[in-house]
Design a protein around this motif. Structure first.
Motif, PDB file in Angstrom:
ATOM      1  N   ILE A  46      -5.530  -3.400   4.144  1.00 42.16           N
ATOM      2  CA  ILE A  46      -4.571  -3.105   5.403  1.00 42.16           C
ATOM      3  C   ILE A  46      -3.351  -3.183   4.969  1.00 42.16           C
ATOM      4  CG2 ILE A  46      -4.107  -3.227   7.957  1.00 42.16           C
ATOM      5  CD1 ILE A  46      -7.062  -2.219   7.386  1.00 42.16           C
ATOM      6  N   ALA A  99      -3.998   6.909  10.976  1.00 50.23           N
ATOM      7  CA  ALA A  99      -5.281   6.765  10.714  1.00 50.23           C
ATOM      8  C   ALA A  99      -6.039   8.481  10.673  1.00 50.23           C
ATOM      9  CB  ALA A  99      -6.357   6.068  11.558  1.00 50.23           C
ATOM     10  N   ASN A 144       0.927  -0.318  14.658  1.00 48.32           N
ATOM     11  CA  ASN A 144       0.157  -1.317  14.144  1.00 48.32           C
ATOM     12  C   ASN A 144       0.410  -2.206  15.755  1.00 48.32           C
ATOM     13  OD1 ASN A 144      -0.581  -3.596  12.521  1.00 48.32           O
ATOM     14  ND2 ASN A 144       1.347  -4.314  12.488  1.00 48.32           N
ATOM     15  N   ASN A 171      -4.005   1.159  17.108  1.00 44.21           N
ATOM     16  CA  ASN A 171      -4.632   0.633  15.684  1.00 44.21           C
ATOM     17  C   ASN A 171      -4.771   2.232  14.804  1.00 44.21           C
ATOM     18  OD1 ASN A 171      -5.765  -0.189  13.670  1.00 44.21           O
ATOM     19  ND2 ASN A 171      -7.920  -1.085  14.562  1.00 44.21           N
ATOM     20  N   ARG A 192      -3.897   2.867  11.261  1.00 43.82           N
ATOM     21  CA  ARG A 192      -3.437   2.362   9.824  1.00 43.82           C
ATOM     22  C   ARG A 192      -4.215   3.200   8.952  1.00 43.82           C
ATOM     23  NH1 ARG A 192      -3.178  -3.652  11.755  1.00 43.82           N
ATOM     24  NH2 ARG A 192      -5.733  -3.114  11.782  1.00 43.82           N
ATOM     25  N   ASP A 199      -6.266   3.909   5.658  1.00 45.81           N
ATOM     26  CA  ASP A 199      -6.830   2.786   4.786  1.00 45.81           C
ATOM     27  C   ASP A 199      -6.351   2.930   3.211  1.00 45.81           C
ATOM     28  OD1 ASP A 199      -9.260   2.140   2.766  1.00 45.81           O
ATOM     29  OD2 ASP A 199     -10.065   1.768   4.667  1.00 45.81           O
ATOM     30  N   GLU A 200      -6.292   1.627   2.782  1.00 50.86           N
ATOM     31  CA  GLU A 200      -5.785   1.468   1.173  1.00 50.86           C
ATOM     32  C   GLU A 200      -6.592   2.044   0.366  1.00 50.86           C
ATOM     33  OE1 GLU A 200      -3.192  -0.752  -1.555  1.00 50.86           O
ATOM     34  OE2 GLU A 200      -3.164  -0.144   0.459  1.00 50.86           O
TER      35      GLU A 200
END
Length: 365
Positions: free
Chosen positions: A32, A57, A212, A227, A229, A231-232
């Protein structure tokens, strides 16, 4: 079968680098807001030529959070296109504002600046142009309107990564640009993902808080956040693909030019118009024809995919039926009744393009 987009062929061409990058991310276990997310944001900002890029996201989240950060509030009006994916209007509704749909240019399918000017009221706070199918909207005219009336410009760049208006990238001419990395996009990941570009350091910082949980410091929450974010692992994939985006877009333009040259000689179809002031990156290659259903059936019989983007303009969708009952936007309605998108992706071979064209030619002979 010739598909609308061939993700497997593209993956196989990059598989060694993608697989290695994913394994390294798994071993690092920073999933994250990790180093690849930060690196991708920096690389994307440099490519676009903007001060900041904040990953989120999805493309829908990009629009939603950008409108919040731009200060759009309940009761405000936001002018946008009725001929686009519903996420454009959803984001306006999410912040409590009112979408104001105005008709489109019959050639580019993008917002018509003259109709935008006529739709501005004292409640108008923003213009949300869509660079539809990879074709930049008329940003010179829209920017002048926004500046004259003191309006915020938020660009929907979900389909236009790498497209240029003049010498500037889409997503760099308004307060914010909102990108989608849905897998089939010109720059796509292997799930959902999005990005917001901006030259404002204050807006970028606000966006990082919003994505965040409204948090600027762990367990300190300054406002209602979300929420959202990136994804790595998706950032790993996007970093690799970003290095190839210009080649990907050149491949799409090659296919489009081959289509357009041939379709110009076939009676009963109108190939897409490419505005002189911009560089179309052909997320979709969309023609018009009164024989759309006949062409689709012929293509299907020949093992060739096709699709209709979009069959129902937003002002005619059930979710807007009561509020926009009786509203007529004839150009958008006409385009929706005749539009047909053909397969377009960088790896599509000339021989397959010719096969598609021959099926259309035979259908309309």
């Amino acid at each position: 079968m010739i598909p609308m987009v061939d993700l497997k062929t593209q993956y196989l061409a990059l598989r060694e680098e993608i697989d290695r990058g994913i394994l390294q991310a798994l071993e690092a276990t920073q999933f994250i807001l990790g180093p690849n997310v930060r690196a991708f944001e920096e690389e994307a900002a440099a490519y676009l030529g903007t001060g900041h890029a904040v990953s989120v996201a999805s493309g829908t989240d990009a629009l939603h959070l950008a409108l919040i950060a731009a200060g759009i509030k309940p009761g405000d009006e936001v002018i946008t296109s009725p001929f686009t994916f519903i996420a454009t209007a959803e984001a306006i509704l999410y912040v409590g504002a009112q979408p104001v749909f105005v008709d489109i240019d019959p050639h580019t399918f993008n917002l018509d600046p003259e109709r935008v000017a006529a739709a501005i009221t004292p409640r108008t706070r923003a213009i949300l142009p869509v660079h539809l199918f990879g074709q930049p909207a008329d940003m010179d005219a829209l920017t002048k309107l926004a500046e004259h009336h003191g309006l915020t410009m938020v660009e929907d760049c979900a389909q236009s990564f790498g497209a240029q208006s003049g010498r500037r990238q889409t997503g760099t001419m308004g307060a914010a640009g909102c990108f989608s990395f849905f897998p089939s996009k010109n720059l796509g990941c292997y799930g959902d993902g999005g990005l917001i570009s901006t030259d404002s350091a204050d807006m970028a910082e606000h966006l990082r808080v919003l994505r965040n949980h409204g948090s600027w410091q762990r367990y300190h929450h300054s406002e209602l956040g979300y929420n959202s974010r990136l994804d790595e692992i998706q950032a790993v994939i996007l970093r690799i693909k970003l290095k190839h985006i210009d080649d990907f877009n050149k491949g799409r333009r090659r296919v489009a030019q081959r289509y357009s040259q041939a379709l110009a000689t076939i009676e009963g179809v109108t190939p897409p118009h490419e505005a002189v002031a911009g560089e179309h990156v052909y997320h979709q290659y969309t023609l018009l024809s009164p024989h759309r259903d006949k062409i689709m059936s012929a293509l299907q019989a020949a093992g060739i995919a096709s699709a209709v983007y979009y069959p129902i303009p937003l002002h005619q969708q059930d979710v807007f039926a009561a509020e926009y009952h009786g509203v007529q936007l004839p150009i958008a309605e006409h385009v929706a009744s005749q539009c047909l998108s053909l397969p377009v992706y960088p790896e599509l071979a000339d021989a397959d393009v010719d096969r598609i064209l021959e099926a259309i030619r035979a259908c309309l002979a």
